[in-house]
Design an enzyme around this catalytic site. Structure first.
Site, PDB file in Angstrom:
ATOM      1  N   TRP A 102       0.803  -1.011  -0.478  1.00  0.00           N
ATOM      2  CA  TRP A 102      -0.308  -0.185   0.343  1.00  0.00           C
ATOM      3  C   TRP A 102       0.647   1.301  -0.547  1.00  0.00           C
ATOM      4  CZ3 TRP A 102      -4.146   0.081  -1.957  1.00  0.00           C
ATOM      5  CH2 TRP A 102      -5.305  -1.081  -1.731  1.00  0.00           C
ATOM      6  N   ASP A 172      -1.885   7.162   5.842  1.00  0.00           N
ATOM      7  CA  ASP A 172      -3.434   5.746   5.668  1.00  0.00           C
ATOM      8  C   ASP A 172      -3.047   5.331   6.124  1.00  0.00           C
ATOM      9  OD1 ASP A 172      -4.545   3.731   4.372  1.00  0.00           O
ATOM     10  OD2 ASP A 172      -3.280   3.515   2.516  1.00  0.00           O
ATOM     11  N   LYS A 196     -13.123  -1.414   6.000  1.00  0.00           N
ATOM     12  CA  LYS A 196     -11.591  -1.863   7.058  1.00  0.00           C
ATOM     13  C   LYS A 196     -13.223  -1.911   8.701  1.00  0.00           C
ATOM     14  CE  LYS A 196      -9.088  -1.832   3.953  1.00  0.00           C
ATOM     15  NZ  LYS A 196      -8.695  -3.557   2.900  1.00  0.00           N
TER      16      LYS A 196
END
Lengths: 360, 360
Positions: A102, A172, A196
């Site tokens: 990511w 993030d 999530k």
């Protein structure tokens, strides 16, 4: 079928209480005569839902008055572009820390739009650790420093907040937000896709320090400009209203559970018992440095990869689903977000033990 | 409370059958043991939902194989930027038709990113009509021609498709898509925010001719590039899965209702009876040229604006909500999308008659 234990990395399990409440309110929200999905975002019913959700999120994370909360669309991927478009503010470059897949996506998107300097990386350890603070070659003139506190695929997590001095810290937090208390004041900007720990996919939350708003480059599309969203209370255009509502129900559930301190205790315990079993098993293996193992995403491999299919099939039969690891790393991954009950982790460990006994 | 008739312009009424089905499936989708909100977008359950929705939409609109269907985020507002970012392809400018507030927003966003020439406008009529075909000063070298087939605020609709020769035609169909059959082959690109005739807010559908994909300007963020979405089946990142699912239920409902030809007959009838009553009332007034009155959004004023509040209050008491006109134009607006039953229009007309009798 009975409810399964769903270990998906995202979209992920939601609290059953939230789902039953959403079901009971779906056709007629609190005697309004309509579904939340049908409400004008400017009507008093939805405004009350939206404001309550923001207030609860602010309370849960103790977000200081210096920071705005935005309810946006486009996921972390859109933030990979919005962060440089808004925060470079004429500076030459921004600093990025690379701790896995990511991080890499964020870096690659930033490079399209300006200069992204990788100032620390754990690539040498195959991303099984995070770079030690002393190893970060920070540029004091950088526009900001970006990092990924939890790598959903690698299962690597920072259990400390980097010190970047006066340079704004950007994170993030898609797969770790709300898993424990957070000192929001240490951050210039936090973003998180909802799917999530927050709610359904299609909602993205941005928490941004007010002085960082308003510096978008000329020609920035309206939807990519934090200022426009902030000035319009996240309603410059129609927001993802139903996802915002479900997020609000999740925030209420977190408050009923005792808030983030209570969640942290449960999350730490859930993760510890799973890692402890993996380490002791002699059959399963997690490659991550114990000091930076994720509380949320636990990747593991079997001693013999030829048994992967049998493991997954048996797990499904036992009501344990979405355990297959990310296609880029293989093996297994158990995502154990806030909404995964401790009983789900216990059931997984029981199954893992039985599997070893029968096949290992 | 009993279900109300909700005349909101968007987010808007959804079919009651869709809502009850969504409610029944919310906690456990078809014995999967989980909610659609919890499903991995890459799992076989969600893939089946996503593919069925696209197939049904293709069938409803008879979308030719030459056109891709994308399920995106960000609403029409994000498309206002994505269209020029992707379709200018080195050309000097694009042509825009101005028929009201949504056209103006599209034009203003396009001007940030390149040159947008207004080639026709109905501003002189205060947007109560659309520019006649002969009045369009089209540039044969334009990258594309953009127009707004239905203006949600003004209640003005094109009941014909402009002929732009070889220049691709681009349309913001947010408030008219699926209201009737459509010759998709005439368009280079069609986009629509879902929250009127498709499903919940947070989903945006783009139908784009394949040869127009792939020309994004260098530095275009990934999320703004049609090519990236098209190459990844709208799953480059996590899509708004629950909204996609609800849209699929709406498409199934439309098929059960007989498809778009049947919907067109109902929609035309609903609109005609409301306009006929307004015109005959001597108390209510719709300013739009009868040849371009919208089937979807019917703005009207009362003979005495001082009665507006009483009208709205009485309407609410009668279970007729969200009739207040857009803040920029005042008066009333009845949005009567696909999901508004004909009985809802009848109830509105009955109430309007009673109001005239008592107050007019």
């Amino acid at each position: 079928m009975a409810r399964v234990y769903n270990f998906s990395a995202g979209p992920a399990v939601l609290p059953e209480e939230v789902l039953t409440q959403a079901r009971d309110e779906l056709v007629d929200w609190r005697s309004s005569g309509m579904s939340v999905m049908e409400m004008s975002h400017r009507g008093k019913e939805f405004i009350s839902i939206a404001e309550k959700a923001e207030a609860d999120l602010r309370e849960l994370l103790a977000i200081p008055a210096s920071h705005k909360v935005l309810f946006l669309q486009g996921g972390a991927t859109q933030q990979f572009a919005m962060v440089p478009m808004n925060l470079l503010r004429g500076k030459k470059s921004a600093d990025y820390v690379n701790t896995g897949q990511w991080s890499k996506k964020a870096i690659s998107e930033a490079k399209k739009l300006g200069a992204a300097n990788v100032v620390a990386t754990s690539e040498a350890s195959n991303f099984t650790t995070v770079p030690a603070p002393g190893a970060w070659k920070l540029d004091p003139n950088a526009a900001y420093v970006h990092y990924t506190p939890n790598e959903t695929i690698g299962g690597v997590e920072f259990h400390w907040i980097p010190d970047t001095g006066d340079v704004p810290l950007v994170a993030d937090m898609s797969s770790t937000i709300l898993s424990r208390p957070l000192d929001v004041a240490r951050y210039g900007l936090i973003y998180a896709g909802a799917q999530k720990n927050i709610g359904p996919a299609g909602l993205t939350i941005v928490i941004v320090r007010e002085d960082l708003i308003g510096g978008a480059a000329p020609g920035t599309p309206s939807m990519m400009d934090y200022r426009i969203h902030a000035e319009n209370g996240s309603m410059y255009n129609t927001p993802p209203t139903y996802a915002w509502y479900i997020a609000g129900l999740v925030f209420e559930w977190l408050k009923r559970r005792g808030g983030l301190k209570a969640m942290a205790a449960v999350n730490e315990r859930k993760a510890k018992k799973l890692y402890d079993y993996i380490d002791a098993s002699g059959f399963y293996r997690n490659p991550v440095d114990p000091a930076c193992r994720s509380w949320m995403n636990v990747p593991f491999t079997l001693a013999d990869a030829a048994l992967d299919e049998a493991f997954l099939k048996g797990a499904k039969g036992a009501g344990l689903v979405q355990l297959k690891g990310h296609r880029s790393v293989g093996g297994m991954r158990a995502s154990i977000y806030n909404a995964m009950p401790e009983a789900g982790v216990d059931a997984l460990i029981d199954y893992m033990k039985t599997f070893v006994k029968n096949k290992g």
